[in-house]
Design a protein around this motif. Structure first.
Motif, PDB file in Angstrom:
ATOM      1  N   THR A  26       0.827  -1.316  -0.009  1.00 43.05           N
ATOM      2  CA  THR A  26      -0.025   0.086  -0.034  1.00 43.05           C
ATOM      3  C   THR A  26       0.901   1.250   0.084  1.00 43.05           C
ATOM      4  OG1 THR A  26      -0.100   0.173   2.494  1.00 43.05           O
ATOM      5  CG2 THR A  26      -1.808  -1.291   1.399  1.00 43.05           C
ATOM      6  N   GLY A  27       2.264   1.154   0.204  1.00 48.49           N
ATOM      7  CA  GLY A  27       3.029   2.516   0.330  1.00 48.49           C
ATOM      8  C   GLY A  27       2.818   2.655   1.871  1.00 48.49           C
ATOM      9  N   CYS A  28       2.334   2.128   2.634  1.00 47.12           N
ATOM     10  CA  CYS A  28       2.343   2.723   4.217  1.00 47.12           C
ATOM     11  C   CYS A  28       3.017   1.759   4.701  1.00 47.12           C
ATOM     12  CB  CYS A  28       0.999   2.402   4.695  1.00 47.12           C
ATOM     13  SG  CYS A  28      -0.191   3.316   4.228  1.00 47.12           S
ATOM     14  N   GLN A  29       3.716   2.094   6.009  1.00 47.31           N
ATOM     15  CA  GLN A  29       4.935   1.487   6.891  1.00 47.31           C
ATOM     16  C   GLN A  29       4.208   1.399   8.273  1.00 47.31           C
ATOM     17  OE1 GLN A  29       8.173   3.893   6.040  1.00 47.31           O
ATOM     18  NE2 GLN A  29       9.270   2.320   4.558  1.00 47.31           N
ATOM     19  N   VAL A  30       4.758   0.306   8.872  1.00 51.10           N
ATOM     20  CA  VAL A  30       4.377   0.107  10.199  1.00 51.10           C
ATOM     21  C   VAL A  30       5.686   0.041  11.111  1.00 51.10           C
ATOM     22  CG1 VAL A  30       3.303  -1.358  12.074  1.00 51.10           C
ATOM     23  CG2 VAL A  30       2.308  -1.180   9.680  1.00 51.10           C
ATOM     24  N   PHE A  31       5.568   0.804  12.119  1.00 49.08           N
ATOM     25  CA  PHE A  31       6.837   0.667  12.986  1.00 49.08           C
ATOM     26  C   PHE A  31       6.192   0.441  14.475  1.00 49.08           C
ATOM     27  CE2 PHE A  31       7.877   3.707   9.685  1.00 49.08           C
ATOM     28  CZ  PHE A  31       9.134   3.366   9.308  1.00 49.08           C
ATOM     29  N   SER A  32       7.101  -0.143  15.208  1.00 48.34           N
ATOM     30  CA  SER A  32       7.000  -0.461  16.565  1.00 48.34           C
ATOM     31  C   SER A  32       8.043  -0.056  17.442  1.00 48.34           C
ATOM     32  CB  SER A  32       6.779  -1.795  16.784  1.00 48.34           C
ATOM     33  OG  SER A  32       7.603  -2.680  16.481  1.00 48.34           O
ATOM     34  N   GLU A  33       7.521   0.810  18.491  1.00 45.90           N
ATOM     35  CA  GLU A  33       8.268   0.946  19.647  1.00 45.90           C
ATOM     36  C   GLU A  33       9.456   1.942  19.581  1.00 45.90           C
ATOM     37  OE1 GLU A  33       7.797  -1.816  22.928  1.00 45.90           O
ATOM     38  OE2 GLU A  33       7.813  -3.256  21.468  1.00 45.90           O
ATOM     39  N   ALA A  34      10.407   1.799  18.617  1.00 44.00           N
ATOM     40  CA  ALA A  34      11.636   2.637  18.517  1.00 44.00           C
ATOM     41  C   ALA A  34      11.676   3.638  17.579  1.00 44.00           C
ATOM     42  CB  ALA A  34      12.837   1.457  18.277  1.00 44.00           C
ATOM     43  N   TYR A  39       7.360   8.359  21.386  1.00 44.57           N
ATOM     44  CA  TYR A  39       7.691   7.123  20.937  1.00 44.57           C
ATOM     45  C   TYR A  39       6.477   6.202  21.115  1.00 44.57           C
ATOM     46  CZ  TYR A  39      12.314   8.678  20.596  1.00 44.57           C
ATOM     47  OH  TYR A  39      13.658   9.294  20.590  1.00 44.57           O
ATOM     48  N   PRO A  40       5.385   6.174  20.355  1.00 41.67           N
ATOM     49  CA  PRO A  40       4.247   5.258  20.468  1.00 41.67           C
ATOM     50  C   PRO A  40       4.676   3.798  20.262  1.00 41.67           C
ATOM     51  CG  PRO A  40       4.034   6.282  18.361  1.00 41.67           C
ATOM     52  CD  PRO A  40       5.448   6.923  18.792  1.00 41.67           C
ATOM     53  N   ASP A  41       3.792   3.062  20.821  1.00 39.78           N
ATOM     54  CA  ASP A  41       4.052   1.451  20.678  1.00 39.78           C
ATOM     55  C   ASP A  41       4.008   0.981  19.382  1.00 39.78           C
ATOM     56  OD1 ASP A  41       4.697   1.080  23.395  1.00 39.78           O
ATOM     57  OD2 ASP A  41       2.563   0.804  23.890  1.00 39.78           O
ATOM     58  N   VAL A  42       2.977   1.478  18.411  1.00 31.94           N
ATOM     59  CA  VAL A  42       2.845   1.086  17.085  1.00 31.94           C
ATOM     60  C   VAL A  42       2.604   2.235  16.355  1.00 31.94           C
ATOM     61  CG1 VAL A  42       1.627  -0.165  15.245  1.00 31.94           C
ATOM     62  CG2 VAL A  42       1.907  -1.211  17.639  1.00 31.94           C
ATOM     63  N   LEU A  43       3.222   2.490  15.097  1.00 35.07           N
ATOM     64  CA  LEU A  43       3.003   3.718  14.298  1.00 35.07           C
ATOM     65  C   LEU A  43       2.831   3.355  12.813  1.00 35.07           C
ATOM     66  CD1 LEU A  43       3.594   6.902  13.817  1.00 35.07           C
ATOM     67  CD2 LEU A  43       5.877   6.244  13.534  1.00 35.07           C
ATOM     68  N   VAL A  44       1.892   4.128  12.259  1.00 33.93           N
ATOM     69  CA  VAL A  44       1.692   3.736  10.792  1.00 33.93           C
ATOM     70  C   VAL A  44       1.915   5.029  10.165  1.00 33.93           C
ATOM     71  CG1 VAL A  44       0.206   3.187   8.965  1.00 33.93           C
ATOM     72  CG2 VAL A  44       0.214   1.954  11.063  1.00 33.93           C
ATOM     73  N   THR A  45       2.649   4.993   9.002  1.00 39.83           N
ATOM     74  CA  THR A  45       2.707   6.300   8.031  1.00 39.83           C
ATOM     75  C   THR A  45       2.760   5.871   6.932  1.00 39.83           C
ATOM     76  OG1 THR A  45       4.216   8.216   7.787  1.00 39.83           O
ATOM     77  CG2 THR A  45       5.214   6.377   8.123  1.00 39.83           C
ATOM     78  N   LYS A  96      10.648   7.494  16.405  1.00 42.85           N
ATOM     79  CA  LYS A  96      10.340   8.891  17.086  1.00 42.85           C
ATOM     80  C   LYS A  96       9.107   9.563  16.130  1.00 42.85           C
ATOM     81  CE  LYS A  96      13.511  11.522  16.966  1.00 42.85           C
ATOM     82  NZ  LYS A  96      14.844  12.462  17.148  1.00 42.85           N
ATOM     83  N   VAL A  97       8.293  10.127  16.709  1.00 42.55           N
ATOM     84  CA  VAL A  97       7.321  10.985  16.119  1.00 42.55           C
ATOM     85  C   VAL A  97       7.467  12.299  16.622  1.00 42.55           C
ATOM     86  CG1 VAL A  97       4.640  11.524  15.617  1.00 42.55           C
ATOM     87  CG2 VAL A  97       5.517   9.138  15.883  1.00 42.55           C
ATOM     88  N   GLN A  98       7.692  13.339  15.644  1.00 37.64           N
ATOM     89  CA  GLN A  98       7.904  14.824  15.843  1.00 37.64           C
ATOM     90  C   GLN A  98       6.855  15.347  15.480  1.00 37.64           C
ATOM     91  OE1 GLN A  98      11.279  16.219  16.442  1.00 37.64           O
ATOM     92  NE2 GLN A  98      10.012  17.920  17.151  1.00 37.64           N
ATOM     93  N   VAL A  99       6.196  16.069  16.468  1.00 39.21           N
ATOM     94  CA  VAL A  99       4.751  16.749  16.491  1.00 39.21           C
ATOM     95  C   VAL A  99       5.311  18.292  16.901  1.00 39.21           C
ATOM     96  CG1 VAL A  99       2.473  17.333  17.410  1.00 39.21           C
ATOM     97  CG2 VAL A  99       3.559  15.010  17.286  1.00 39.21           C
ATOM     98  N   PRO A 106      15.455  10.510  11.109  1.00 39.12           N
ATOM     99  CA  PRO A 106      15.343   9.748  12.279  1.00 39.12           C
ATOM    100  C   PRO A 106      13.710  10.039  13.258  1.00 39.12           C
ATOM    101  CG  PRO A 106      16.166  12.221  12.549  1.00 39.12           C
ATOM    102  CD  PRO A 106      15.829  11.834  11.443  1.00 39.12           C
ATOM    103  N   ALA A 107      12.945  10.475  12.334  1.00 33.69           N
ATOM    104  CA  ALA A 107      11.562  10.783  12.922  1.00 33.69           C
ATOM    105  C   ALA A 107      10.418  10.750  11.945  1.00 33.69           C
ATOM    106  CB  ALA A 107      11.145  12.018  13.753  1.00 33.69           C
ATOM    107  N   VAL A 108       9.246  10.369  12.271  1.00 33.08           N
ATOM    108  CA  VAL A 108       7.907  10.388  11.346  1.00 33.08           C
ATOM    109  C   VAL A 108       7.421  11.799  11.657  1.00 33.08           C
ATOM    110  CG1 VAL A 108       5.732   9.404  10.951  1.00 33.08           C
ATOM    111  CG2 VAL A 108       7.781   8.057  11.038  1.00 33.08           C
ATOM    112  N   THR A 109       7.042  12.631  10.745  1.00 33.05           N
ATOM    113  CA  THR A 109       6.329  13.823  11.127  1.00 33.05           C
ATOM    114  C   THR A 109       4.669  13.656  10.482  1.00 33.05           C
ATOM    115  OG1 THR A 109       6.990  14.675   8.886  1.00 33.05           O
ATOM    116  CG2 THR A 109       8.438  15.161  10.877  1.00 33.05           C
TER     117      THR A 109
END
Length: 101
Positions: free
Chosen positions: A25-33, A45-51, A35-38, A61-64
């Motif tokens: 789909t072009g989306c990626q899943v990351f877990s625990e490590a 650092y969420p437990d699970v992240l989709v971007t 960083k999300v920059q807001v 180094p981070a998802v924005t």
């Protein structure tokens, strides 16, 4: 990244199922490590992240622009005790509809 064995197991299962659903789909899943920059000052650092960012550098180094951030919370000590609302961090952290690119 601290937590019980059960917590880490649940996070692994959630990340695996999301990853399976988002293959190709072009989306990626990351877990625990990851960083999300807001904004400029807030990082978490969420437990699970989709971007679903199309253009990114592998060295970033981070998802924005997360479309989903999941944080596993332990049971409340007493049912009458309210939890802090983690959504107060930023509207960008709220779940959004995942649209494949």
């Amino acid at each position: 990244m601290e937590g019980t064995r059960g917590h880490h197991r649940v996070i692994a299962i959630v990340a695996r199922h999301l990853g399976n659903q988002l293959d190709d789909t072009g989306c990626q899943v990351f877990s625990e490590a990851m960083k999300v920059q807001v904004g400029n000052d807030t990082v978490f650092y969420p437990d699970v992240l989709v971007t679903c960012e199309r253009l990114f550098k592998a060295s970033e180094p981070a998802v924005t622009a997360p479309v989903l951030a999941i944080e596993g919370l332990p049971p409340a000590p007493r049912p009458t005790q309210p939890r802090q609302d983690v959504r107060a961090v930023s509207p960008a952290c709220l779940p959004a509809r995942i649209r494949p690119h």
